[in-house]
Design a protein around this motif. Structure first.
Motif, mmCIF file in Angstrom:
data_model
loop_
_atom_site.group_PDB
_atom_site.id
_atom_site.type_symbol
_atom_site.label_atom_id
_atom_site.label_comp_id
_atom_site.label_asym_id
_atom_site.label_seq_id
_atom_site.Cartn_x
_atom_site.Cartn_y
_atom_site.Cartn_z
ATOM 1 N N MET A 97 0.825 -1.207 0.000
ATOM 2 C CA MET A 97 0.000 0.000 0.000
ATOM 3 C C MET A 97 0.860 1.257 0.000
ATOM 4 O O MET A 97 0.604 2.208 -0.754
ATOM 5 C CB MET A 97 -0.927 -0.012 1.216
ATOM 6 N N CYS A 98 1.887 1.272 0.829
ATOM 7 C CA CYS A 98 2.775 2.441 0.865
ATOM 8 C C CYS A 98 3.501 2.627 -0.468
ATOM 9 O O CYS A 98 3.690 3.764 -0.934
ATOM 10 C CB CYS A 98 3.778 2.290 2.001
ATOM 11 N N ALA A 99 3.908 1.524 -1.083
ATOM 12 C CA ALA A 99 4.587 1.627 -2.374
ATOM 13 C C ALA A 99 3.649 2.188 -3.447
ATOM 14 O O ALA A 99 4.045 3.046 -4.257
ATOM 15 C CB ALA A 99 5.117 0.260 -2.791
ATOM 16 N N MET A 100 2.393 1.734 -3.470
ATOM 17 C CA MET A 100 1.438 2.246 -4.457
ATOM 18 C C MET A 100 1.097 3.713 -4.204
ATOM 19 O O MET A 100 0.933 4.504 -5.146
ATOM 20 C CB MET A 100 0.169 1.387 -4.438
ATOM 21 N N GLU A 101 0.995 4.103 -2.947
ATOM 22 C CA GLU A 101 0.716 5.506 -2.639
ATOM 23 C C GLU A 101 1.880 6.400 -3.049
ATOM 24 O O GLU A 101 1.678 7.509 -3.584
ATOM 25 C CB GLU A 101 0.422 5.646 -1.148
ATOM 26 N N ALA A 102 3.097 5.930 -2.816
ATOM 27 C CA ALA A 102 4.256 6.718 -3.237
ATOM 28 C C ALA A 102 4.331 6.831 -4.760
ATOM 29 O O ALA A 102 4.671 7.896 -5.305
ATOM 30 C CB ALA A 102 5.532 6.087 -2.685
ATOM 31 N N TYR A 103 3.990 5.744 -5.444
ATOM 32 C CA TYR A 103 4.009 5.789 -6.908
ATOM 33 C C TYR A 103 2.908 6.713 -7.443
ATOM 34 O O TYR A 103 3.117 7.457 -8.418
ATOM 35 C CB TYR A 103 3.828 4.387 -7.476
ATOM 36 N N THR A 104 1.738 6.700 -6.817
ATOM 37 C CA THR A 104 0.652 7.594 -7.235
ATOM 38 C C THR A 104 1.049 9.054 -7.039
ATOM 39 O O THR A 104 0.766 9.919 -7.887
ATOM 40 C CB THR A 104 -0.618 7.273 -6.437
ATOM 41 N N ARG A 105 1.704 9.336 -5.955
ATOM 42 C CA ARG A 105 2.164 10.708 -5.719
ATOM 43 C C ARG A 105 3.197 11.120 -6.763
ATOM 44 O O ARG A 105 3.201 12.268 -7.245
ATOM 45 C CB ARG A 105 2.744 10.815 -4.309
ATOM 46 N N HIS A 106 4.076 10.203 -7.123
ATOM 47 C CA HIS A 106 5.085 10.505 -8.142
ATOM 48 C C HIS A 106 4.431 10.798 -9.496
ATOM 49 O O HIS A 106 4.839 11.723 -10.211
ATOM 50 C CB HIS A 106 6.050 9.323 -8.262
ATOM 51 N N VAL A 107 3.398 10.052 -9.849
ATOM 52 C CA VAL A 107 2.704 10.286 -11.123
ATOM 53 C C VAL A 107 1.997 11.636 -11.114
ATOM 54 O O VAL A 107 2.017 12.386 -12.110
ATOM 55 C CB VAL A 107 1.717 9.136 -11.390
ATOM 56 N N LEU A 108 1.387 11.983 -9.996
ATOM 57 C CA LEU A 108 0.694 13.271 -9.924
ATOM 58 C C LEU A 108 1.667 14.446 -10.011
ATOM 59 O O LEU A 108 1.363 15.482 -10.620
ATOM 60 C CB LEU A 108 -0.114 13.350 -8.631
ATOM 61 N N GLU A 132 -6.350 18.277 -3.903
ATOM 62 C CA GLU A 132 -7.180 17.382 -3.085
ATOM 63 C C GLU A 132 -6.661 15.950 -3.147
ATOM 64 O O GLU A 132 -6.599 15.247 -2.122
ATOM 65 C CB GLU A 132 -8.628 17.448 -3.580
ATOM 66 N N VAL A 133 -6.273 15.517 -4.329
ATOM 67 C CA VAL A 133 -5.738 14.151 -4.471
ATOM 68 C C VAL A 133 -4.419 14.013 -3.721
ATOM 69 O O VAL A 133 -4.153 12.987 -3.062
ATOM 70 C CB VAL A 133 -5.576 13.804 -5.959
ATOM 71 N N LEU A 134 -3.580 15.023 -3.779
ATOM 72 C CA LEU A 134 -2.312 14.972 -3.045
ATOM 73 C C LEU A 134 -2.536 14.896 -1.538
ATOM 74 O O LEU A 134 -1.836 14.158 -0.826
ATOM 75 C CB LEU A 134 -1.465 16.195 -3.393
ATOM 76 N N SER A 135 -3.509 15.645 -1.045
ATOM 77 C CA SER A 135 -3.792 15.596 0.395
ATOM 78 C C SER A 135 -4.336 14.229 0.804
ATOM 79 O O SER A 135 -4.004 13.708 1.886
ATOM 80 C CB SER A 135 -4.783 16.697 0.766
ATOM 81 N N ILE A 136 -5.154 13.614 -0.062
ATOM 82 C CA ILE A 136 -5.671 12.272 0.242
ATOM 83 C C ILE A 136 -4.530 11.261 0.286
ATOM 84 O O ILE A 136 -4.486 10.372 1.158
ATOM 85 C CB ILE A 136 -6.737 11.872 -0.797
ATOM 86 N N ILE A 137 -3.592 11.397 -0.633
ATOM 87 C CA ILE A 137 -2.443 10.480 -0.639
ATOM 88 C C ILE A 137 -1.613 10.656 0.630
ATOM 89 O O ILE A 137 -1.133 9.679 1.222
ATOM 90 C CB ILE A 137 -1.599 10.713 -1.903
ATOM 91 N N ASP A 138 -1.460 11.894 1.076
ATOM 92 C CA ASP A 138 -0.711 12.132 2.315
ATOM 93 C C ASP A 138 -1.412 11.496 3.514
ATOM 94 O O ASP A 138 -0.764 10.889 4.386
ATOM 95 C CB ASP A 138 -0.547 13.629 2.529
#
Length: 280
Positions: A97-108, A132-138
């Motif tokens: 989960m942490c790896a996918m969240e970090a990858y999603t943040r990198h794409v954004l 908003e998406v960045l805050s959700i990822i955080d």
């Protein structure tokens, strides 16, 4: 925040039979594999140290078992190992989960350059959604860290349960048992390797004490020799039987019944023989 009904229903599926095998299916467990230095403890349950096994099992066998011999301890050890497997699975899924969240943040973050090319009337709305998406990822990253802390404590609870299961039937003192249970976990085994030397010394002292005790008892038994000049202990005069006294055998009713004649004919013949002797 309310609980999602679908997740609540899925959580209640295991309530019907709590005693069932709680391990995850193998096909699901294989989806979250990890590799790297220091992560071997997530793929297997820690094995107990050999010194602990020898000190707690008290078996007269050439090899030691990886499970306790007591039935109650065996059940507790099984529950602890199952709990350990579930917690290790949770840690591996949290890692994904942490790896996918970090990858999603990198794409954004890479997508931000395209937002600057939008017209001004659409750029403001796009930037609002982007932030908003960045805050959700955080928040997801923070939640994953909290879950990791909880899973780590649950893992130590499973380790403590397995250690207590092995040490509950041992002859170790309470102080030593508490120090062994609270020793740090080094992922190489159930018990810390730093306690291996002290436990080895305790085991050697116990074996030496048993051997000395056995030698002492064997030497005492061998030194005892039968006394050739043995005499009956002195008995006072008021407790002695009179001279010529011979105890008569006690005839039970069953024996008297056996001595009686079985029929009338035998009884009459005995009376006739008795009268003949008197006349003669």
């Amino acid at each position: 925040m309310g609980f999602i009904p679908s997740m609540l229903d899925r959580a209640k599926e295991a309530w019907a039979k709590p005693s069932l095998n709680p391990l995850m299916p193998r096909r699901v467990d294989n989806l979250y594999k990890t590799h790297g230095d220091g992560t071997d403890f997530l793929g297997r349950t820690p094995l107990p140290n050999s010194v602990i096994v020898d000190a707690t099992q008290n078996r007269s066998k050439s090899h030691s078992s990886a499970t306790p011999s007591n039935k109650e301890a065996l059940k507790l050890d099984l529950i602890g190992r199952q709990h350990y497997s579930l917690v290790s699975f949770s840690l591996r899924t949290l890692n994904y989960m942490c790896a996918m969240e970090a990858y999603t943040r990198h794409v954004l973050l890479n997508f931000q350059t395209f937002l600057n090319l939008l017209p001004d009337d659409h750029k403001a709305m796009a930037m609002t959604s982007y932030n908003e998406v960045l805050s959700i990822i955080d928040y997801q990253m923070i939640t994953s860290l909290h879950l990791t802390d909880a899973a780590a404590k649950q893992l130590m609870t499973a380790i403590h349960l397995c250690r207590h299961t092995w040490l509950r039937t041992s002859n170790i003192t309470d102080d030593a048992r508490n120090r062994i249970e609270d020793s740090p976990f080094d992922s190489e085994g159930l018990f810390a390797t730093s306690m291996e030397e002290s436990l080895d010394n305790i085991q050697k002292m116990r074996k030496a004490a048993k051997s000395y005790t056995y030698q002492g008892t064997s030497s005492q038994s061998s030194s005892r020799q039968p006394n050739q000049n043995w005499r009956r202990p002195y008995t006072p005069a008021y407790q002695r039987p009179p001279n010529g006294y011979r105890p008569q055998p006690y005839n039970s009713p069953y024996q008297r019944q056996q001595q009686q004649p079985k029929n009338r004919q035998q009884q009459s013949t005995r009376r006739f023989d008795r009268k003949q002797k008197q006349l003669s």
